[in-house]
Structure formats: structure tokens, C-alpha cells
Scaffold this motif. Structure first.
Motif, PDB file in Angstrom:
ATOM      1  N   ASP A   3     -15.347  31.758 -25.594  1.00 52.21           N
ATOM      2  CA  ASP A   3     -16.322  31.669 -24.497  1.00 52.21           C
ATOM      3  C   ASP A   3     -17.696  32.126 -24.970  1.00 52.21           C
ATOM      4  O   ASP A   3     -18.726  31.559 -24.588  1.00 52.21           O
ATOM      5  CB  ASP A   3     -15.875  32.526 -23.311  1.00 52.21           C
ATOM      6  N   TRP A   4     -17.688  33.150 -25.834  1.00 50.40           N
ATOM      7  CA  TRP A   4     -18.962  33.679 -26.375  1.00 50.40           C
ATOM      8  C   TRP A   4     -19.623  32.653 -27.284  1.00 50.40           C
ATOM      9  O   TRP A   4     -20.816  32.395 -27.200  1.00 50.40           O
ATOM     10  CB  TRP A   4     -18.656  34.990 -27.105  1.00 50.40           C
ATOM     11  N   ASN A  25     -12.837  34.863 -28.986  1.00 49.31           N
ATOM     12  CA  ASN A  25     -13.829  34.807 -27.920  1.00 49.31           C
ATOM     13  C   ASN A  25     -14.568  33.486 -27.994  1.00 49.31           C
ATOM     14  O   ASN A  25     -15.746  33.430 -28.299  1.00 49.31           O
ATOM     15  CB  ASN A  25     -14.807  35.971 -28.042  1.00 49.31           C
ATOM     16  N   SER A  75     -16.735  30.479 -15.789  1.00 51.46           N
ATOM     17  CA  SER A  75     -17.640  31.145 -16.732  1.00 51.46           C
ATOM     18  C   SER A  75     -16.901  31.566 -18.000  1.00 51.46           C
ATOM     19  O   SER A  75     -17.462  31.528 -19.089  1.00 51.46           O
ATOM     20  CB  SER A  75     -18.270  32.375 -16.070  1.00 51.46           C
ATOM     21  N   THR A  76     -15.690  31.991 -17.876  1.00 58.75           N
ATOM     22  CA  THR A  76     -14.890  32.460 -19.018  1.00 58.75           C
ATOM     23  C   THR A  76     -13.564  31.718 -19.003  1.00 58.75           C
ATOM     24  O   THR A  76     -12.523  32.277 -18.601  1.00 58.75           O
ATOM     25  CB  THR A  76     -14.681  33.972 -18.941  1.00 58.75           C
ATOM     26  N   LYS A 123     -10.180  33.114 -20.116  1.00 61.62           N
ATOM     27  CA  LYS A 123      -9.561  34.263 -19.424  1.00 61.62           C
ATOM     28  C   LYS A 123      -8.639  33.764 -18.311  1.00 61.62           C
ATOM     29  O   LYS A 123      -9.073  33.077 -17.401  1.00 61.62           O
ATOM     30  CB  LYS A 123     -10.646  35.153 -18.834  1.00 61.62           C
TER      31      LYS A 123
END
Length: 747
Positions: A254-255, A252, A359-360, A363
Motif C-alpha cells: 500500500d505504501w 507494505n 485506502s489500505t 489490510k
């Protein structure tokens, strides 16, 4: 039979009409009132005389109301006829009549005439039924025509654009109806309704109308294949960082990238974005930056670029306002807006997907296809363009377009009235079939009538001659006391007569006759002409007799003889022999004699007597022209003063004065004392010879006596006027005599 005579010529300045339902018609009018015009019009009825171009008759003729039937003829006695028959010709045409010698032929003729009369009645009935059928059909047709005529009211006048389709059809209902009938019934509903046609007419005929530019199809390129693949790519941080193993374990990035942003925005005493413990901000940022290297940042920038490109393409899709603004394309407006909105909704959803990718980044994302929405939208635009092309073509070919719209308009009208027209055509077919049957039956009856005519003609040849007419005329001359001339056969082959003097040779006998003799011989000849026929082969026809003033101002001696002749031959004994009789005279006394002297109420007459009673008319001339008015019998029967006006005029003929004296005495004493004339002169006051002579004379001269005296030398007006005066004076009615003596002469 003549039912109506309309005169507009000579003294008839405005149309004057004589309407009649009777066989016998008596017409009184002063000299110059229009009697000669009346009789001459009827004499020249078939000559197309320009003088009578505005005159007309109405008859019982079923085939043509404005003409006599072929089985009728008019015989006219007037001065013109006398001139042509006697003054202009040295000989007279023979008049053929049937002799009584060939009994068998006579019976065949009578039988044929009877059969012919039955056939004529049957033909008249059939013709009447045919006319009744025609009137019935015409009434039905008229109703259909009136109903269809409503089209003209609904679609013409004012600013109605459809008015141009009615050129030459706005003034005549029948012509308009025939126009509708010629239009074939459409097999299906027309391509355009009348409302559609009206709208299109409003556009096409607008002075400011211009051609419409075609609409552009919507193009949306979307993303390139590389961009589409890039959106599917997992974008993550660097693997060389201290945290790379942790990032890989967490899957993750992105996190973590979001936490990096958090730390970067804190003060010096920062807290860990993950565990909230105090951290060394500089050290942590250094480690995080090493996770998200330059390549990562470039990928994020590319995602932003993809989004901006996609958004710009969406915003460049224009909305066509023409769908709402132009009536021509309004039908596509709703469909256009719906498909456009559907396309933009889907594109905006794809834009949201790209935003989500930004944003991600790790994904992978896939955009939804918009091909279906784009195709639907462009299909609507193509349909609109097809209509625009059609519209532009119509403007380029305006006349052709108007003609097409006109045809479509009339197809709509024809379909609208199909039920009425179909019913009419069915009734018309039945009517024509019925008329054809009538025509066939009438033609068959005519053939049978012609067969009877042939029988009559053939049998007439065996018995026809001119001798009887010669004999009748000469015998009547003798009866009237005329023996100085007679009529004789002149040429057997040509069947001609001539007048001859018995004791002297005169080239022009007629010119040598007195006025009274001329009138008598011409009238006797006319009577025989009415009774007979022109030649032995001619078929007898129903005869309409017109007698114009046979009493001239110089022939009063014969007034009673002529009156008796007329009554015997035309109005009384031989009533059924004639189709119709018109008698005109300027003599009120002669008119009175023809009407009859018996006083009665019409209520006292039977239907048969009423049928024989004549119609009475008076011609009245005024500055505005001659008029024809009806008269009542009592207007003449009560005219006691008329007799006095004759007696008071010494210039009148002796016979006329004598007759009027007799009638005055008879009427006056019959009314006052209930005494007949003979009883008056049996009174002792009148035993004197001079009164008895007077009584004898007025009886002779008025034809009450069987012996007629023609020697006018016996008459002395003064002496007889004195005797006439004494009759009233001796009876005690001097005052009445003096009053009546003042009455002037009838004009």
C-alpha cells in the motif's frame, strides 16, 4: 295537631295559609269571605275532593306531615253537615257515650287510656328520634352528593367531549349519585387515565379522522457473503516485478502504491518518493506498474463498488415523520429517533471501515454487526403498528370504542371518589340498622297500643249507650227554654234518634222548626257527637273540632247561649279534652264573646294561661282573593264602637241590643267615673220607674240576671232607645251620646 292550612280554591285565588301553634283558633270573616270553603275543605279532607286538589295541611304526624295521624279525626259543624245530618235523613245516628253505672269497667277504660297515652308519647318520641336520625343521615348524604356532583361540572358543557358520557345524568344530583354507586370499584387502576380518554375521544370524534397506514419495517441487506470475504482479503501488487522481492520484504504494498501515484504526478525531473534522489521517471514508472498489475486494479474497483452499495443502502433508510406529526404515536417518537440514530451511526462506522480498506487494500477488515440496532428499531415500529391497528379498528367500530372509553371513564371517577363513597356506604349501613331498630321498637309500641285499644273496646261494650246523649240534648233544650220538641230514641237495634213534636204529629219535624231552633238542635247534636263516638266498638280518637258560624242572621236570640255553650264545651272548661279547635264566625260580637271581655296585657298571663289563649285570625276578601291575617286581642277588646253599631241598628235582635246597651253603660261609666253598672242606676236621677225597668230588662236580656225572659213583646226599640239616651243625658254626657249615635252598623 294541624300546624298549617294552605288554601287555593274558590275565593282563595292565591295560596292563603293559616299557621298555628295553639289548640284554640278563632277566625273572623264577613259573609262571603271564605269561611264555608275553609270548613268544608277540612270536612272533606279524606275524600279526595277535586275542588280542594290544590289545598293541603301540615301536621305533627311523624309518619306523614301532610296527613293527620290514624289516632286523630276531624269533626266539622257547618251548613253542609247540617243539611246531610238533618235535612236529608229522617233519623239521626246514635251517639254513644260511657254510662257511669259500671264503675269497674270505667276504671279499666281510664287505666287503658292512661297507658295508651304514655305509649303514644313514647311512640312519638321514637318517631321523632327516627326522623332526627334520618335528617342527620340525609344531611351527610347531601354533602357526599354535592361533592360527587362536581364531576358533572368538570366534565360537561362547552366543547367537552366527555359530555356524551352524561346522557340522562345532568339534571338530578341524586340520580347521578346513584349512578356512581352502581359502578363496581375497579380492582386495579383503569387501563387509561381520564387524560388518555380525553385525547382518544378528540381523535375518534374528529370529523376528519382517517385510518393510518401501517409503517414499513426497516430492511438492511448489508453485504453479501462474497463481499464480506473480499474485505478480509489482502490485496497486494504483482510478484513478477523487479521490486516484487522488495515489496514482499517490506510487506507494505500500500505504501509503494502510494509512492507510485506520487511519481506519476511529478514532472520529468522527478525525485524518488522513497529516497528523494533524482530518478529516471519513465524507468521507475515502468517498474512500479509492473508491480501493480490489472488484477490489483480490479480489486480496488470492487472495493469502491462495495462502498457505494453500502452507502446507498444507508441513504435509503427513510425517517418516518409520522412519529412527530401524529399525537397517537408521539409516545414512540423519542425511542424511534434514538434507535434509528444508533443504527445509522453503526452503519456509518462500517462505511468508514470500507473506506479504510480502499485506502489500505492489503489490510483485511471486518464490519460490525447491526442486527441488534436493526431489531430495536423494528421493535419500535412494530409497537407503533400495533397501536395503528388498534386505532384503525376503533375507527371501524366507533360505537364500541366509545362504549369502552365510557366504561373506563366511569371506572376512573368511581376510583377517584372511593373514599367518600366507602364512608357513605358504611354510614348508610349504620343508618339502615338504626332505622330498622326504630321500626322494630315503634311496631312493638303500636302492638301495645292496640292491646290497650282492645281493652277499651271490650270494656266500652259493657257501658256504652246512646241514652246519655239523648238526655243531654233534651236537658239543654229545656235550659234554653225550648219545650215544643225533643229528641227520642227511634230504634234501639240501629241506635238511631229522631225529632218529635210533643203535642202534634209532624212528618218532617226539622223542616217545621224556626231557624233559631234548627241551629240550636243541630249544634247540640254536634256537641254530643264531639263528646261521644259513632258506635260502641269504635276507639276514641283525638278530636279536631271545626265550628263554622253557629250564629246565623236569624238567630241572635241565642247568641249568648251558644257563646256560653262553646266556651263551656270547647274553649274553657274542657280545654284539655280536644286535640284542637277552630271556630269561624261572621259576627264580630260573637267573636268578641269567645275571646273574652276582660282587658289585660299578654305580659300579665302565665305560660299556662297563654297556652289556653286562642290564636286570632281574620279573613279578608279583596279582588285578588281571600287572605288570612293574624289579629291581636286588643283589636277586638278595644272595639267600643262595635257595641254602638249594634245598638244603633233597630233591626238587630232585642237580646243583642240589650246586651250591647248594658256593656256600653258598664264600660263607659266604669272608665269615666269608675262606677259599675249597678252603681250608675242607684243614683237619684235614675230612681224613676222607667229607668229601673230599663236597667232590669238589659240585665235579663244580657244574662246578667239569673232569670231569662224570652217574650219579645216586652221590647219596644223606641222606648228603650229613649231610656238609653236619657242615661247619658242625665249624667251630663249628651255630647258623647250624640257622637256615638252616628256610628253605622258593622258590616
Amino acid at each position: 295537631m294541624i300546624r298549617k292550612i294552605n288554601l287555593k280554591c274558590a275565593s282563595y285565588k292565591e295560596v292563603a295559609s293559616l299557621e298555628t301553634d295553639k289548640k284554640i283558633n278563632l277566625i273572623y270573616g264577613l259573609n262571603g269571605s271564605g269561611k264555608s270553603t275553609f270548613s268544608e275543605y277540612l270536612r272533606r279532607l279524606d275524600d279526595n275532593d277535586e275542588r280542594f286538589s290544590r289545598c293541603s295541611i301540615e301536621t305533627d304526624n311523624a309518619e306523614n306531615k301532610s296527613k293527620l295521624s290514624q289516632n286523630e279525626k276531624i269533626l266539622v259543624y257547618n251548613q253542609k253537615w247540617v243539611n246531610e245530618s238533618f235535612y236529608e235523613n229522617p233519623t239521626l245516628k246514635g251517639i254513644f257515650s260511657l254510662s257511669k253505672e259500671n264503675t269497674n269497667a270505667k276504671k279499666k277504660i281510664d287505666s287503658a287510656n292512661q297507658e295508651k297515652e304514655k305509649l303514644e308519647k313514647l311512640k312519638n318520641t321514637k318517631e321523632a328520634d327516627k326522623e332526627k336520625s334520618k335528617k342527620s343521615f340525609d344531611n351527610k348524604k347531601s354533602k357526599v352528593i354535592d361533592s360527587v356532583w362536581k364531576v358533572k361540572t368538570d366534565y360537561t358543557g362547552g366543547e367537552r367531549k366527555t359530555d356524551k358520557f352524561f346522557k340522562g345524568l345532568k339534571s338530578d344530583k341524586t340520580e347521578f349519585f346513584n349512578h356512581i354507586l352502581k359502578i363496581s370499584k375497579p380492582a386495579s387502576a383503569p387501563l387509561k387515565s381520564i387524560d388518555d380518554i380525553k385525547k382518544e375521544l378528540d381523535i375518534i370524534t374528529n370529523k376528519n379522522v382517517t385510518k393510518i397506514l401501517p409503517l414499513n419495517l426497516v430492511k438492511f441487506n448489508g453485504l453479501s457473503d462474497d463481499d464480506i470475504s473480499f474485505l478480509k482479503k489482502e490485496i497486494v501488487g504483482s510478484r513478477n516485478s523487479t521490486f516484487s522481492s522488495l515489496l514482499e520484504h517490506l510487506q507494505n504494498s500500500d505504501w509503494v502504491n502510494a509512492g507510485f501515484k506520487y511519481v506519476e504526478n511529478q514532472n520529468e525531473s522527478a525525485l524518488c518518493p522513497f529516497c528523494q534522489q533524482k530518478i529516471d521517471k519513465s524507468h521507475l514508472l515502468s517498474e512500479l506498474k509492473s508491480c501493480f498489475d490489472k488484477s490489483y486494479e480490479q480489486d480496488k474497483h470492487k472495493l469502491q463498488s462495495i462502498r457505494d452499495n453500502y452507502k446507498n443502502q444507508i441513504e435509503n433508510i427513510s425517517t418516518e415523520s409520522i412519529f412527530k406529526q401524529n399525537d397517537l404515536l408521539k409516545e414512540y417518537s423519542l425511542n424511534y429517533e434514538t434507535t434509528l440514530e444508533s443504527l445509522k451511526n453503526k452503519l456509518n462506522k462500517n462505511l468508514d471501515v470500507i473506506k479504510e480498506k480502499i485506502s489500505t487494500p492489503s489490510k483485511p477488515v471486518v464490519l460490525n454487526s447491526v442486527e441488534s440496532e436493526l431489531l430495536s428499531l423494528n421493535t419500535v415500529i412494530q409497537s407503533a403498528n400495533t397501536k395503528i391497528d388498534d386505532f384503525n379498528t376503533k375507527i371501524d367500530q366507533k360505537d364500541k370504542t366509545l362504549k369502552i372509553l365510557e366504561n373506563l371513564f366511569w371506572q376512573n371517577i368511581r376510583l377517584q371518589y372511593d373514599v367518600s363513597i366507602s364512608n357513605y356506604e358504611i354510614e348508610k349501613t349504620e343508618f339502615e340498622k338504626e332505622q330498622k331498630t326504630f321500626d322494630s321498637e315503634i311496631e312493638e309500641i303500636k302492638e301495645k297500643i292496640e292491646e290497650q285499644n282492645n281493652i277499651i273496646a271490650e270494656q266500652s261494650k259493657l257501658v256504652s249507650n246512646i241514652d246519655e246523649a239523648v238526655s243531654n240534648i233534651n236537658n239543654r233544650l229545656v235550659d234554653l227554654g225550648i219545650d215544643s220538641f225533643q229528641i227520642v230514641k227511634h230504634d234501639n237495634d240501629k241506635a238511631e234518634y229522631k225529632l218529635v213534636r210533643l203535642e202534634e204529629s209532624v212528618d218532617d219535624v226539622f223542616e217545621s222548626l224556626s231557624e233559631g231552633e234548627k241551629m240550636i238542635i243541630s249544634f247540640l247534636y254536634f256537641i254530643e257527637e264531639c263528646k261521644g263516638k259513632e258506635d260502641s266498638k269504635t276507639m276514641d280518637k283525638k278530636k279536631i273540632v271545626v265550628i263554622d258560624d253557629p250564629i246565623s242572621s236569624l238567630s241572635h236570640i241565642y247568641v249568648f247561649n251558644v257563646a256560653e255553650l262553646v266556651k263551656a264545651e270547647f274553649t274553657k272548661d274542657n280545654f284539655d279534652k280536644w286535640e284542637q279547635v277552630f271556630i269561624l264566625t261572621h259576627s264580630l260580637y260573637f267573636f268578641y264573646e269567645l275571646v273574652g271581655q276582660k282587658k289585660f296585657s299578654r305580659k300579665e298571663l302565665s305560660e299556662a294561661q297563654l297556652a289556653k289563649f286562642p290564636n286570632l285570625y281574620r279573613l279578608i276578601k279583596s279582588p285578588s282573593g281571600t287572605k288570612i291575617v293574624t289579629m291581636q286581642a286588643n283589636e277586638i277588646q278595644n272595639d267600643y264602637q262595635m257595641y254602638w253599631s249594634v245598638v244603633n241598628n233597630k233591626d238587630n235582635q232585642p237580646a243583642l241590643i240589650a246586651n250591647c246597651m248594658r256593656n256600653i253603660i258598664d264600660y263607659f261609666f266604669g272608665f269615666i267615673e269608675k262606677n259599675a253598672l249597678v252603681e250608675v242606676f242607684q243614683r237619684k236621677e235614675f230612681k224613676d220607674t222607667k229607668y229601673q225597668a230599663f236597667y232590669r230588662y238589659i240585665n235579663r236580656e244580657s244574662h246578667s240576671d239569673n232569670i231569662n225572659i224570652y217574650d219579645m213583646k216586652e221590647f219596644d226599640y223606641s222606648n228603650f232607645q229613649e231610656a238609653f239616651h236619657e242615661v247619658f243625658s242625665l249624667a251630663g254626657y249628651e255630647e258623647h251620646y250624640n257622637t256615638m249615635k252616628k256610628i253605622g252598623i258593622e258590616g
